[in-house]
Design an enzyme around this catalytic site. Structure first.
Site, PDB file in Angstrom:
ATOM      1  N   ASP A  10      24.887   1.047  -0.657  1.00 38.38           N
ATOM      2  CA  ASP A  10      23.676   1.817  -0.407  1.00 38.38           C
ATOM      3  C   ASP A  10      24.011   2.863   0.658  1.00 38.38           C
ATOM      4  OD1 ASP A  10      20.828   2.439  -0.122  1.00 38.38           O
ATOM      5  OD2 ASP A  10      20.977   1.326   1.761  1.00 38.38           O
ATOM      6  N   MET A  11      23.243   3.919   0.715  1.00 36.17           N
ATOM      7  CA  MET A  11      23.522   4.983   1.695  1.00 36.17           C
ATOM      8  C   MET A  11      22.671   4.839   2.954  1.00 36.17           C
ATOM      9  SD  MET A  11      24.134   8.284  -0.813  1.00 36.17           S
ATOM     10  CE  MET A  11      24.485   9.366   0.566  1.00 36.17           C
ATOM     11  N   ASP A  12      21.380   5.160   2.845  1.00 34.28           N
ATOM     12  CA  ASP A  12      20.514   5.155   4.032  1.00 34.28           C
ATOM     13  C   ASP A  12      20.309   3.741   4.552  1.00 34.28           C
ATOM     14  OD1 ASP A  12      19.434   8.085   4.197  1.00 34.28           O
ATOM     15  OD2 ASP A  12      19.368   7.533   2.086  1.00 34.28           O
ATOM     16  N   THR A  44      22.590   4.298  -4.712  1.00 40.58           N
ATOM     17  CA  THR A  44      21.598   4.840  -3.786  1.00 40.58           C
ATOM     18  C   THR A  44      20.275   5.163  -4.468  1.00 40.58           C
ATOM     19  OG1 THR A  44      21.194   6.680  -2.230  1.00 40.58           O
ATOM     20  CG2 THR A  44      22.548   7.174  -4.150  1.00 40.58           C
ATOM     21  N   GLY A  45      19.234   5.201  -3.662  1.00 45.17           N
ATOM     22  CA  GLY A  45      17.948   5.680  -4.146  1.00 45.17           C
ATOM     23  C   GLY A  45      17.884   7.190  -4.188  1.00 45.17           C
ATOM     24  N   LYS A 172      19.382  -0.633  -9.340  1.00 46.78           N
ATOM     25  CA  LYS A 172      20.784  -0.467  -8.944  1.00 46.78           C
ATOM     26  C   LYS A 172      21.662  -1.500  -9.645  1.00 46.78           C
ATOM     27  CE  LYS A 172      19.898   1.563  -4.378  1.00 46.78           C
ATOM     28  NZ  LYS A 172      20.241   1.528  -2.944  1.00 46.78           N
ATOM     29  N   ASP A 195      20.101  -2.664   2.458  1.00 45.93           N
ATOM     30  CA  ASP A 195      19.150  -3.041   3.507  1.00 45.93           C
ATOM     31  C   ASP A 195      17.694  -3.101   3.061  1.00 45.93           C
ATOM     32  OD1 ASP A 195      19.094  -0.105   3.290  1.00 45.93           O
ATOM     33  OD2 ASP A 195      17.835  -0.177   5.084  1.00 45.93           O
ATOM     34  N   SER A 196      17.401  -2.641   1.821  1.00 45.47           N
ATOM     35  CA  SER A 196      15.993  -2.536   1.412  1.00 45.47           C
ATOM     36  C   SER A 196      15.760  -3.160   0.045  1.00 45.47           C
ATOM     37  CB  SER A 196      15.563  -1.060   1.395  1.00 45.47           C
ATOM     38  OG  SER A 196      15.632  -0.504   2.699  1.00 45.47           O
TER      39      SER A 196
END
Length: 248
Positions: A10-12, A44-45, A172, A195-196
């Protein structure tokens, strides 16, 4: 090569720190994993538009899962699969966001749209993902309840104050399954970090599902282990321990 052949990041809130940067330690660990023959990719989103600067900075030529699985790429300029949203869904959610007075945004093939630049002709655009944001959690819960009743969405978030919508079954995890099929590997050979809530499906499906130290509590409960926070190079710590030690 060791047990794991792919690292999905994941990115953010994960590979990016709170300054929206990739730390030197994370960058070095990612580069070392690639040199060891392991595929490192973003899941990523974000849409490809906002992920690309980081892809270029890390010189990644690997597959990418963007917009929570809405698009799956063999490489940065080679689209494998796209799952679009129906225009009527976008119109209804836009009306809901206006009625509830929330911030909203949507990714489309043509670009990113939000409350400040919403297009006039919804039907002519190829939509991929829609999102709501409000710090009023009661209002957010009400929106979620209504959207769940439609029965057509995968509903996640990338922050406790937002909701992200993709077509049902698109996540994902579904994107990573496509990537694994393309690479000829198994999901058991994947490390997934996030993280989400938009990370929870891939964390559960991966051979090693890792929650960041700053992750939402539900993600920590679903993960195989919890690493350090995104400001403490939690990604690098996992790569160093589970990839680089194995390849030495």
């Amino acid at each position: 090569m060791g047990k794991f052949k792919l690292v999905a990041l994941d990115m953010d809130g994960t590979v990016l720190n709170e300054e929206q940067k990739v730390s030197e330690r994370n960058k070095k660990a990612i580069g070392a994993a690639i040199e060891a023959g392991v595929t490192v990719m973003f899941a990523t989103g974000r849409g490809i538009q906002s992920a690309r600067p980081f892809i270029d900075r890390l010189n990644l030529q690997s597959p990418i899962v963007t917009t929570n699985g809405g698009e799956v790429w063999r490489a940065p300029d080679d689209l494998m699969k796209r799952h679009q949203m129906e225009a009527k869904w976008i119109r209804q959610m836009h009306e809901m966001a206006i009625l509830e007075d929330t911030w909203f945004w949507a990714y489309a093939v043509e670009g990113v749209y939000n409350r400040d630049n919403w297009p006039g002709d919804i039907d002519s655009i190829d939509w991929i993902k829609f999102g709501f944001h409000t710090e009023n959690l009661e209002k957010l819960a009400g929106i979620r309840m209504e959207l769940e009743a439609w029965g057509v969405f995968e509903i996640t978030n990338s922050h406790p104050f937002n909701l992200e919508l993709n077509p049902l079954g698109v996540s994902k995890a579904s994107g990573l399954i496509d990537v694994c099929r393309f690479l000829g590997i198994e999901m058991s050979e994947v490390i997934a970090m996030g993280d989400s809530l938009n990370d929870i499906a891939m964390i559960r499906a991966a051979g090693l599902g890792v929650a960041m130290g700053n992750a939402q509590e539900e993600i920590k409960q679903a993960a195989d282990l919890v690493t350090a926070t995104n400001n403490e190079d939690g990604v690098a710590q996992i790569i160093e321990q589970y990839i680089l030690k194995q390849s030495n």
